[in-house]
Design an enzyme around this catalytic site. Structure first.
Site, PDB file in Angstrom:
ATOM      1  N   LYS A 127       0.834  -1.219   0.000  1.00  0.00           N
ATOM      2  CA  LYS A 127       0.000   0.000   0.000  1.00  0.00           C
ATOM      3  C   LYS A 127       0.863   1.261   0.000  1.00  0.00           C
ATOM      4  CE  LYS A 127      -2.012  -1.065   3.914  1.00  0.00           C
ATOM      5  NZ  LYS A 127      -1.347  -2.352   4.150  1.00  0.00           N
ATOM      6  N   ARG A 181      -9.108   1.309   8.770  1.00  0.00           N
ATOM      7  CA  ARG A 181      -8.741  -0.086   9.048  1.00  0.00           C
ATOM      8  C   ARG A 181      -9.852  -0.812   9.782  1.00  0.00           C
ATOM      9  NH1 ARG A 181      -2.779   0.722   9.116  1.00  0.00           N
ATOM     10  NH2 ARG A 181      -1.772  -1.300   8.879  1.00  0.00           N
ATOM     11  N   ARG A 225      11.510  -6.021   4.692  1.00  0.00           N
ATOM     12  CA  ARG A 225      11.214  -4.584   4.575  1.00  0.00           C
ATOM     13  C   ARG A 225      12.206  -3.788   5.420  1.00  0.00           C
ATOM     14  NH1 ARG A 225       5.291  -2.097   5.300  1.00  0.00           N
ATOM     15  NH2 ARG A 225       5.258  -3.210   7.293  1.00  0.00           N
ATOM     16  N   ARG A 227      11.378  -2.405  11.077  1.00  0.00           N
ATOM     17  CA  ARG A 227      10.373  -1.902  12.029  1.00  0.00           C
ATOM     18  C   ARG A 227      10.127  -2.907  13.155  1.00  0.00           C
ATOM     19  NH1 ARG A 227       5.421   0.019   8.282  1.00  0.00           N
ATOM     20  NH2 ARG A 227       4.327  -1.006   9.980  1.00  0.00           N
ATOM     21  N   ARG A 285      -0.645  -9.267  13.182  1.00  0.00           N
ATOM     22  CA  ARG A 285      -1.195  -8.185  12.354  1.00  0.00           C
ATOM     23  C   ARG A 285      -2.054  -8.748  11.220  1.00  0.00           C
ATOM     24  NH1 ARG A 285       3.819  -4.886  10.602  1.00  0.00           N
ATOM     25  NH2 ARG A 285       2.298  -3.443   9.746  1.00  0.00           N
TER      26      ARG A 285
HETATM   27  P1  ADP Z   1       2.239  -1.809   3.234  1.00  0.00           P
HETATM   28  O1  ADP Z   1       2.282  -0.304   3.143  1.00  0.00           O
HETATM   29  O2  ADP Z   1       1.021  -2.390   2.559  1.00  0.00           O
HETATM   30  O3  ADP Z   1       2.417  -2.331   4.628  1.00  0.00           O
HETATM   31  P2  ADP Z   1       4.829  -1.691   1.844  1.00  0.00           P
HETATM   32  O4  ADP Z   1       4.511  -0.776   0.684  1.00  0.00           O
HETATM   33  O5  ADP Z   1       5.643  -1.144   2.956  1.00  0.00           O
HETATM   34  O6  ADP Z   1       3.464  -2.376   2.392  1.00  0.00           O
HETATM   35  O7  ADP Z   1       5.536  -3.002   1.231  1.00  0.00           O
HETATM   36  C1  ADP Z   1       5.928  -4.084   2.085  1.00  0.00           C
HETATM   37  C2  ADP Z   1       7.289  -4.630   1.638  1.00  0.00           C
HETATM   38  O8  ADP Z   1       7.173  -5.248   0.358  1.00  0.00           O
HETATM   39  C3  ADP Z   1       8.337  -3.528   1.479  1.00  0.00           C
HETATM   40  O9  ADP Z   1       9.598  -4.052   1.853  1.00  0.00           O
HETATM   41  C4  ADP Z   1       8.303  -3.203  -0.014  1.00  0.00           C
HETATM   42  O10 ADP Z   1       9.541  -2.679  -0.464  1.00  0.00           O
HETATM   43  C5  ADP Z   1       7.979  -4.566  -0.618  1.00  0.00           C
HETATM   44  N1  ADP Z   1       7.154  -4.483  -1.821  1.00  0.00           N
HETATM   45  C6  ADP Z   1       6.172  -3.576  -2.124  1.00  0.00           C
HETATM   46  N2  ADP Z   1       5.624  -3.832  -3.328  1.00  0.00           N
HETATM   47  C7  ADP Z   1       6.249  -4.953  -3.804  1.00  0.00           C
HETATM   48  C8  ADP Z   1       6.115  -5.754  -4.997  1.00  0.00           C
HETATM   49  N3  ADP Z   1       5.214  -5.461  -5.950  1.00  0.00           N
HETATM   50  N4  ADP Z   1       6.929  -6.836  -5.116  1.00  0.00           N
HETATM   51  C9  ADP Z   1       7.823  -7.152  -4.150  1.00  0.00           C
HETATM   52  N5  ADP Z   1       8.002  -6.468  -3.015  1.00  0.00           N
HETATM   53  C10 ADP Z   1       7.228  -5.372  -2.828  1.00  0.00           C
HETATM   54  P1  AMP Z   2       1.179   0.644   8.901  1.00  0.00           P
HETATM   55  O1  AMP Z   2       2.344   1.562   8.800  1.00  0.00           O
HETATM   56  O2  AMP Z   2      -0.008   1.126   8.078  1.00  0.00           O
HETATM   57  O3  AMP Z   2       1.520  -0.790   8.640  1.00  0.00           O
HETATM   58  O4  AMP Z   2       0.675   0.731  10.421  1.00  0.00           O
HETATM   59  C1  AMP Z   2       1.486   0.291  11.490  1.00  0.00           C
HETATM   60  C2  AMP Z   2       0.639   0.150  12.752  1.00  0.00           C
HETATM   61  O5  AMP Z   2       0.092   1.444  13.117  1.00  0.00           O
HETATM   62  C3  AMP Z   2      -0.570  -0.771  12.649  1.00  0.00           C
HETATM   63  O6  AMP Z   2      -0.223  -2.133  12.837  1.00  0.00           O
HETATM   64  C4  AMP Z   2      -1.448  -0.223  13.772  1.00  0.00           C
HETATM   65  O7  AMP Z   2      -0.983  -0.634  15.054  1.00  0.00           O
HETATM   66  C5  AMP Z   2      -1.208   1.294  13.668  1.00  0.00           C
HETATM   67  N1  AMP Z   2      -2.185   1.908  12.748  1.00  0.00           N
HETATM   68  C6  AMP Z   2      -1.902   2.527  11.564  1.00  0.00           C
HETATM   69  N2  AMP Z   2      -3.032   2.978  10.992  1.00  0.00           N
HETATM   70  C7  AMP Z   2      -4.052   2.615  11.823  1.00  0.00           C
HETATM   71  C8  AMP Z   2      -5.479   2.752  11.771  1.00  0.00           C
HETATM   72  N3  AMP Z   2      -6.093   3.350  10.735  1.00  0.00           N
HETATM   73  N4  AMP Z   2      -6.200   2.270  12.811  1.00  0.00           N
HETATM   74  C9  AMP Z   2      -5.600   1.680  13.857  1.00  0.00           C
HETATM   75  N5  AMP Z   2      -4.281   1.485  13.958  1.00  0.00           N
HETATM   76  C10 AMP Z   2      -3.502   1.947  12.950  1.00  0.00           C
END
Ligand code: ADP
Ligand code: AMP
Length: 214
Positions: free
Chosen positions: A13, A88, A127, A160, A171
């Site tokens: 995302k 969420r 990541r 992270r 999660r």
């Molecule tokens: P989210 O915001 O949904 O938690 P991220 O955008 O941080 O996810 O992506 C999660 C991990 O996967 C990161 O390490 C990112 O660099 C990697 N990633 C994102 N898109 C792709 C893809 N299409 N193919 C492989 N790895 C990806």
């Molecule tokens: P993210 O960076 O989107 O993966 O979010 C990391 C963490 O932040 C999540 O696992 C939740 O603990 C908290 N968080 C982020 N956005 C929300 C939301 N909209 N509602 C509740 N918790 C959130």
């Protein structure tokens, strides 16, 4: 244009939201990034949010909703935004919907980035995040130019706290219980679009652009 990114933690995302924000010149609003910035700065909100985040739980709606509504009320969001990690829960989606309806506005698209659970744990352990600017990398798929250093701002990259495998499984469980119902919520509103998140990030982005410009 107002866009919501849906999908499991690690679906991509944030990666896609950043590309959308750049192409369409709208802010990328990530509640996770806002919480992490507060944790880094040692604010009261950050300390409260961290208790939940470290357990893989959601931060309570009362805290999260206010932060998001304040953020999207800022001037730079006047022409739209891409929301990443919000809503969420169904109550969060309902509050956002009500706030937009009062302004005579609505969400244009909710884009679900679909990645099976099997792929998620592998993605999350690779990541690496920049806590200074919010950029995200993957040690195998999307590496930074210089190992451990953010391409954008030169700060050190970190794993992270909530990307450790045991927290990721929690999660994912929370995602299926509390966030996945949003797919039906936005389907009912006629704005849900699904893309395959398992392909290369550029191809995921191409699919999203086709939707937004279709
Ligand atoms: P989210 O915001 O949904 O938690 P991220 O955008 O941080 O996810 O992506 C999660 C991990 O996967 C990161 O390490 C990112 O660099 C990697 N990633 C994102 N898109 C792709 C893809 N299409 N193919 C492989 N790895 C990806
Ligand atoms: P993210 O960076 O989107 O993966 O979010 C990391 C963490 O932040 C999540 O696992 C939740 O603990 C908290 N968080 C982020 N956005 C929300 C939301 N909209 N509602 C509740 N918790 C959130």
């Amino acid at each position: 244009m107002k866009i919501i990114m849906l999908g499991a933690p690690g679906a991509g995302k944030g990666t896609q939201a950043k590309m959308i924000a750049e192409k369409y010149q709208i802010p990328h609003v990530s509640t996770g990034d806002i919480f992490r910035a507060n944790i880094k700065n040692g604010t009261e909100l950050g300390m409260e949010a961290k208790k939940y985040m470290d357990q893989g739980q959601l931060v309570p709606d009362e805290l999260t909703v206010k932060i998001l509504l304040d953020r999207v009320a800022q001037a730079d969001c006047a022409n739209g935004y891409v929301l990443d990690g919000f809503p969420r829960t169904i109550p969060q989606a309902e509050v956002l919907d009500k706030a937009l309806t009062e302004l005579g506005e609505s969400i244009d698209y909710a884009v679900d980035v679909n990645v099976p659970d099997e792929n998620i744990v592998r993605r999350m352990s690779g990541r690496r995040a920049c806590l200074a600017c919010g950029a995200t990398y993957h040690i195998a798929h999307i590496p930074p130019k210089k190992e451990g250093i953010c391409d954008t701002c030169g700060q050190e990259l970190v794993l992270r706290d909530d990307d450790k495998p045991e927290t990721v499984l929690k999660r994912l469980q929370v995602y299926h219980e509390q966030t996945q119902p949003l797919i039906d919520f936005y389907t009912a509103k006629g704005v849900l679009r699904t893309v395959d998140g398992t392909v290369d990030m550029k191809d995921v982005f191409g699919a999203i652009v086709s939707i937004l410009e279709g």
